[in-house]
Design an enzyme around this catalytic site. Structure first.
Site, PDB file in Angstrom:
ATOM      1  N   SER A 133      -5.863  -5.913  -1.610  1.00 19.96           N
ATOM      2  CA  SER A 133      -5.275  -4.851  -0.780  1.00 19.96           C
ATOM      3  C   SER A 133      -5.669  -4.958   0.684  1.00 19.96           C
ATOM      4  O   SER A 133      -6.317  -4.051   1.246  1.00 19.96           O
ATOM      5  CB  SER A 133      -5.688  -3.484  -1.322  1.00 19.96           C
ATOM      6  OG  SER A 133      -5.535  -3.479  -2.711  1.00 19.96           O
TER       7      SER A 133
ATOM      8  N   ASP B 194      -1.682  -4.040  -2.914  1.00 23.19           N
ATOM      9  CA  ASP B 194      -1.689  -2.907  -3.857  1.00 23.19           C
ATOM     10  C   ASP B 194      -0.400  -2.081  -3.795  1.00 23.19           C
ATOM     11  O   ASP B 194       0.050  -1.527  -4.798  1.00 23.19           O
ATOM     12  CB  ASP B 194      -2.932  -2.016  -3.687  1.00 23.19           C
ATOM     13  CG  ASP B 194      -3.168  -1.541  -2.260  1.00 23.19           C
ATOM     14  OD1 ASP B 194      -2.428  -1.977  -1.351  1.00 23.19           O
ATOM     15  OD2 ASP B 194      -4.112  -0.745  -2.054  1.00 23.19           O
TER      16      ASP B 194
ATOM     17  N   ARG C  20     -11.534  -3.770 -10.049  1.00 20.58           N
ATOM     18  CA  ARG C  20     -11.263  -3.800 -11.479  1.00 20.58           C
ATOM     19  C   ARG C  20     -10.842  -5.169 -11.939  1.00 20.58           C
ATOM     20  O   ARG C  20     -10.149  -5.884 -11.203  1.00 20.58           O
ATOM     21  CB  ARG C  20     -10.113  -2.846 -11.810  1.00 20.58           C
ATOM     22  CG  ARG C  20     -10.586  -1.448 -12.041  1.00 20.58           C
ATOM     23  CD  ARG C  20      -9.422  -0.609 -12.474  1.00 20.58           C
ATOM     24  NE  ARG C  20      -9.384   0.489 -11.534  1.00 20.58           N
ATOM     25  CZ  ARG C  20      -8.319   1.177 -11.238  1.00 20.58           C
ATOM     26  NH1 ARG C  20      -7.175   0.882 -11.789  1.00 20.58           N
ATOM     27  NH2 ARG C  20      -8.389   2.167 -10.401  1.00 20.58           N
TER      28      ARG C  20
HETATM   29  C1  BG6 Z   1      -5.597   2.117  -7.459  1.00 18.04           C
HETATM   30  C2  BG6 Z   1      -4.882   0.802  -7.453  1.00 18.04           C
HETATM   31  O1  BG6 Z   1      -5.185   2.874  -8.511  1.00 18.04           O
HETATM   32  O2  BG6 Z   1      -5.374   2.751  -6.231  1.00 18.04           O
HETATM   33  C3  BG6 Z   1      -5.444  -0.021  -6.310  1.00 18.04           C
HETATM   34  O3  BG6 Z   1      -5.033   0.119  -8.664  1.00 18.04           O
HETATM   35  C4  BG6 Z   1      -5.298   0.702  -5.023  1.00 18.04           C
HETATM   36  O4  BG6 Z   1      -4.792  -1.258  -6.237  1.00 18.04           O
HETATM   37  C5  BG6 Z   1      -5.934   2.058  -5.142  1.00 18.04           C
HETATM   38  O5  BG6 Z   1      -5.892  -0.031  -3.967  1.00 18.04           O
HETATM   39  C6  BG6 Z   1      -5.761   2.856  -3.900  1.00 18.04           C
HETATM   40  O6  BG6 Z   1      -6.482   4.050  -3.998  1.00 18.04           O
HETATM   41  P1  BG6 Z   1      -8.001   4.199  -3.644  1.00 18.04           P
HETATM   42  O7  BG6 Z   1      -8.185   5.639  -3.490  1.00 18.04           O
HETATM   43  O8  BG6 Z   1      -8.769   3.627  -4.774  1.00 18.04           O
HETATM   44  O9  BG6 Z   1      -8.214   3.449  -2.366  1.00 18.04           O
HETATM   45  C1  GLC Z   2      -5.303  -1.129   4.034  1.00 17.55           C
HETATM   46  C2  GLC Z   2      -4.884  -2.545   3.783  1.00 17.55           C
HETATM   47  C3  GLC Z   2      -3.569  -2.605   3.048  1.00 17.55           C
HETATM   48  C4  GLC Z   2      -3.648  -1.771   1.829  1.00 17.55           C
HETATM   49  C5  GLC Z   2      -4.066  -0.370   2.178  1.00 17.55           C
HETATM   50  C6  GLC Z   2      -4.176   0.513   0.961  1.00 17.55           C
HETATM   51  O1  GLC Z   2      -4.399  -0.589   4.915  1.00 17.55           O
HETATM   52  O2  GLC Z   2      -4.809  -3.238   4.991  1.00 17.55           O
HETATM   53  O3  GLC Z   2      -3.264  -3.931   2.726  1.00 17.55           O
HETATM   54  O4  GLC Z   2      -2.415  -1.769   1.192  1.00 17.55           O
HETATM   55  O5  GLC Z   2      -5.276  -0.408   2.831  1.00 17.55           O
HETATM   56  O6  GLC Z   2      -5.157   0.092   0.101  1.00 17.55           O
END
Ligand code: BG6
Ligand code: GLC
Ligand code: GLC
Length: 924
Positions: A610, A664, A549
């Site tokens: 992340s 994240d 995003r």
């Molecule tokens: C989102 C966050 O809502 O959730 C992200 O903005 C995060 O930063 C993510 O990585 C984690 O959930 P998913 O299911 O999208 O991996």
């Molecule tokens: C993976 C990444 C970590 C992140 C998590 C959730 O474990 O290594 O940095 O926070 O995924 O997205």
């Protein structure tokens, strides 16, 4: 039965005994005979009325609408298909309640080959009358005793035996081996059994006896045994009809019509229990005064009125009542009675059958009557034979009307105008009474002319059918055991979770000290959660979850407004070259700026990235290794902010001011922290899983300073990469790990997060299929495809509001061909896998909050955890399981979970805002 006097005094006659009242004119003896016989006549229209009324009752009961009077019950039997003929093995069968007060034990061998049959060995035992109406335990102990006695004479030794229990009374069945007696019928009335599971009562009795190793695997009604044991003719036999001591039928109904079942496919066998049919409108015109007397003298007055006109237990008694009445009124035996004639139960079905014998009926009649102590002349014998014929014809005709109702129901449900159907028949009335069968057949032809019915007499009293059901049940039980064995390692107990918590805690401490640990405990340079004074417009990127995003975040006094756009990162880009990936990211930013009219503006940018990064400051993050589905080359070991700046430079047109890089988890904690200052932990359970929390700076060896806090990105996905989770890891985890792009890495994440749970489930399903437990052992092509079983299916399949049929639809969309049993098992697999994930996650959270509590030396810690991630948010039970586990493992922490509504981009913007504010303050 009641007293002798009462049995002979019919309700209409009370006036005769009462001198004050008007006496009706006395009939002469032959008129009285005619009058009695006439009472047993049933007209065609009366039969039709019974047929229609019974059909109505059946349909209402199927829909789950109870009639006010106890009508037919339409009980599901959990027998789902007629036999294949491939069932194999040796089975013990115990029959109770079909024929009188007796009990039969059979040894049935199914060969699995059609046409080849081994005759069953059997033994019959008479149940003593005091047991029939005694305590329930006595009855079941007697049954266990008979089983032992039978087996003593068989060469069985100590081998485990599988038993099918034919129990011919109305029961609420909830599975093939669970069946609660609704009420006794026929001559039985043992105390303490109604409302109990009769399988359990039998199992207990067998255990008390303790001589043989017998498992009760299935319970069936006699009608079902008869239908299932029917020799396969041209087509399958789909109706079972019993006229024995009592009467009843079962038939194969379309499962979707049975409201009591949550099933939309296939057929299921329903036991009609028509003996209790009691529509006054339809039955009253055919009930005689003799029926009333019989009913009143029975063990269950007012109940089973229909059965009492048809069942073999009652036919002899009805005849006796008529004969006694005629004798008392001078129309038989010169007006003489005898104590035997006046004794209830002295005339049995077999006597009636003998008297009706087409060849020697007259001779038999003399013998039977003499046995009753009366002396018939020729005309007496003839009248007695006519009474027998009238009572039995009525029974056969009523039974035909009921069968015609079942046939009509079959026609309706199959939506067929003309029906060809085979009816398996069984019971001593059929066996002993050829006329009964003929009248029944003829009447059915008249009442259901559009049905072509073939009647197939059961050969061995249904024993084979019971064995067939038992074979199926035994197979299902074996499958269940395999399923349970397969899923057992996923069920973690309190001790195991406590050990995970303790190991996590140790790994945290070692990681913070810079010692060898699977937890990297990365400092994030975020020292405080937002205080609400942050202001400004910021750009944010959110890379690494399901969606990439780009956002613009306005932080004002009135709150935070966000505009965002989701862009895709094709797999080729995520796993291509680093340059390609970062160029793609910048392209998306440029596109976003153009769409939002932000081109040319250089807003401060917060980058939610992340993945594990070693940070040396807020705007410096060295990617340690990729995780989840990313593997772009030349990035590991590089500063991600530099990679982004280089891509910006390559693109020349844009100017960006990258201020902060945040994980994240940190973005989520900050985002939730803006709403709740107690939020000191961030948790992600989505594609991957991870957590961050506010640690005392003094505990963070790699960062200078002794006071204050710092947010630590734990990177707990890698927990266990040193082998410490080995004991909990199943063979399925090992397969999923090996097939991933980072084998041996992120072992905790691979047991918890959305990217992997579907794969674990898929591998369990493949295993269960290869054991023959699922999908009839046929490997489905689609299940071979990696990642076909998305984690979102787990969330859907486990939803409580989803009916089994919807679960099946989801799986069918994947291309799986499955039965309801398969769907149930798939649901159990999903539950086991997601439950383990949630409980492990809970153990992790417990370790973190306990550490915060101890850091602060608090007796009780109140803390909030900001959470994000599709698995956590979409799964119906995940969040509550995490919370329960945390309560279980960290009872001194009051933890609230806040779901992040705006994603971690907002948090990244807030971190950026804080950094800008601090930078400004510093400049000043
Ligand atoms: C989102 C966050 O809502 O959730 C992200 O903005 C995060 O930063 C993510 O990585 C984690 O959930 P998913 O299911 O999208 O991996
Ligand atoms: C993976 C990444 C970590 C992140 C998590 C959730 O474990 O290594 O940095 O926070 O995924 O997205
Ligand atoms: C009684 C029982 C029924 C059984 C029938 C024939 O009606 O209630 O379950 O099938 O007798 O034995």
């Amino acid at each position: 039965m009641d007293t002798i006097g009462a049995t002979c005094l019919l309700p209409g006659e009370r006036a005769l005994a009462c001198p004050q009242e008007n006496r009706p004119p006395l009939l002469d003896s032959s008129e009285l005979g005619q009058e009695c016989l006439k009472q047993f006549e049933v007209t065609r229209s009366q039969l039709q009325q019974i047929q229609v009324s019974l059909l109505g009752c059946m349909e209402r009961a199927l829909k789950g609408k109870a009639d006010s009077a106890p009508a037919v019950r339409m009980l599901p039997t959990y027998v789902g298909s007629v036999p294949h003929g491939t069932e194999k093995g040796d089975f013990l069968v115990l029959e109770l309640g079909a024929t009188g007060a007796s009990l039969r034990v059979l040894w049935v061998t199914l060969t699995g080959t059609e046409g080849y049959k081994v005759e069953p060995r059997s033994q019959e035992f008479v149940i003593p009358q005091d047991v029939v109406v005694g305590a329930g335990q006595q009855l079941f102990d007697f049954a266990a005793h008979c089983l032992s006695e039978f087996l003593d004479a068989q060469p069985v030794g100590n081998q485990p035996l599988q038993l099918g229990f034919s129990f011919s009374f109305p029961c609420h069945q909830t599975s093939l081996d669970r069946s609660t007696l609704i009420s006794w019928t026929k001559g039985f009335k043992c105390s303490g059994v109604e409302g109990q599971d009769v399988v359990q009562l039998l199992r207990d009795a067998i255990q008390r006896k303790g001589t043989y190793n017998i498992d009760v695997v299935a319970v069936v009604n006699d009608t079902v045994g008869t239908m299932m044991g029917c020799e396969l003719g041209a087509g399958p036999c789909e109706v079972g009809l019993i006229v024995d001591t009592g009467t009843n039928a079962c038939y194969m109904e379309e499962a979707r019509h049975v409201a009591a079942l949550d099933e939309d496919r296939g057929r299921t066998c329903v036991s009609v229990e028509w003996g209790s049919f009691s529509d006054d409108g339809a039955l009253a015109p055919v009930l005689t005064t003799f029926d009333h007397v019989l009913d009143q003298g029975s063990l269950n007055p007012g109940a089973q009125r229909f059965e009492k006109m048809i069942g073999g237990l009652y036919l002899g008694e009805l005849v006796r009542l008529v004969l006694a009445h005629l004798a008392q009124h001078g129309a038989l035996f010169g007006g003489h009675t005898s104590p035997a004639l006046l004794s209830p139960g002295s005339l049995l079905l077999e006597h009636v059958a003998e008297m009706e014998d087409p060849c020697n009926g007259a001779a038999h009649t003399h013998t039977v009557l003499q046995g009753l102590g009366v002396s018939p002349d020729a005309s007496d014998a003839e009248l007695v034979q006519r009474v027998c014929a009238a009572v039995c014809s009525r029974a056969a005709r009523l039974c035909a009307a009921a069968l015609a109702a079942v046939l009509a129901r079959l026609q309706h449900s199959r939506e067929q105008r003309a029906l060809q159907v085979a009816v398996a028949t069984g019971g001593q009335v059929f066996e002993r009474h050829p006329r009964f069968h003929n009248i029944l057949k003829e009447t059915v032809m008249h009442l259901a002319p559009e049905c072509e019915v073939s009647f197939i007499p059961s050969v061995d009293g249904g024993g084979r059918g019971v064995a067939m059901v038992t074979a199926v049940a035994a197979r299902l039980a074996a499958h269940r055991q395999l399923l349970e064995e397969t899923l057992a390692p996923f069920q973690l107990n309190h001790e195991q979770l406590g050990a995970v918590q303790a190991q996590m805690r140790e790994a945290m401490v070692r990681g913070l000290r810079g010692e060898a640990s699977s937890l990297r405990m990365l400092p994030t340079y975020v020292r405080a959660t937002p205080d609400g004074s942050e202001r400004g417009d910021f750009l944010a990127l959110d890379l690494g979850g399901t969606n990439f995003r780009v956002l613009v975040v306005h932080v004002t006094e009135g709150g935070v407004q966000i505009t965002n756009q989701v862009y895709s990162i094709p797999e080729g880009v995520a796993q291509g070259s680093g340059q390609q990936l970062f160029d793609h990211i910048v392209d998306c930013i440029v596109d976003f700026q153009q769409r939002q009219g932000l081109s040319g503006q250089s807003l401060p940018l917060g980058f939610t990235f992340s993945f594990p990064c070693k940070q040396l400051g807020l705007d410096q993050g060295i990617l340690l290794n990729w995780t989840k589905g990313f593997n772009a080359s030349d990035c590991e070991g590089q500063d991600v902010v530099c990679l982004l700046r280089e891509a910006i430079r390559r693109r020349q047109a844009v100017e960006l001011n990258v201020v902060a890089i945040v994980n994240d988890t940190v973005g989520t904690m900050m985002s939730c922290g803006y709403e709740d200052p107690r939020c000191e932990m961030g948790l992600i359970v989505g594609t991957g899983t991870n957590a961050c929390y506010m640690e005392e700076l003094r505990n963070v060896t790699s960062v200078a300073g002794d006071s204050g806090h710092m947010c630590i990105n734990m990177e707990w996905g890698a927990f266990g990469d040193d082998g410490s989770l080995g004991l909990l890891s199943t063979c399925f985890d090992a397969i999923v790990d090996q097939a991933s792009i980072n084998p041996g890495k992120q072992r905790f994440e691979k047991m918890i997060s959305g990217m992997y749970l579907g794969e674990i489930v898929r591998h369990i399903l493949l295993h269960l299929t290869s054991c023959g437990v699922l999908f009839r052992g046929r490997q489905a092509q689609c299940l071979q495809t990696k990642d076909i079983f998305k984690t979102k299916f787990l969330s859907e399949i486990e939803s409580d509001s989803l009916a089994l049929r919807q679960v099946r639809a989801i799986l069918e969309d994947l291309g799986l061909l499955l039965t309801s049993d398969d769907a149930l098992m798939v649901r159990e697999v999903c539950q086991a896998v997601s439950r383990r994930a949630a409980r492990l996650c809970g153990a992790g959270v417990a370790a973190v909050v306990e550490k915060i509590r101890e850091n602060r030396g608090l007796e009780v810690l109140t803390v909030s955890v900001g959470v994000d991630g599709t698995l956590y948010k979409m799964h119906p039970h995940f969040s509550s399981l995490v919370a329960t586990t945390v309560r279980e493992l960290a009872p001194r922490c009051a933890v609230s979970f806040l779901q992040s509504e705006d994603g971690s981009g907002k948090g990244a913007a807030l971190v950026t805002a804080v950094a800008c504010r601090l930078a400004q303050t510093a400049q000043v």
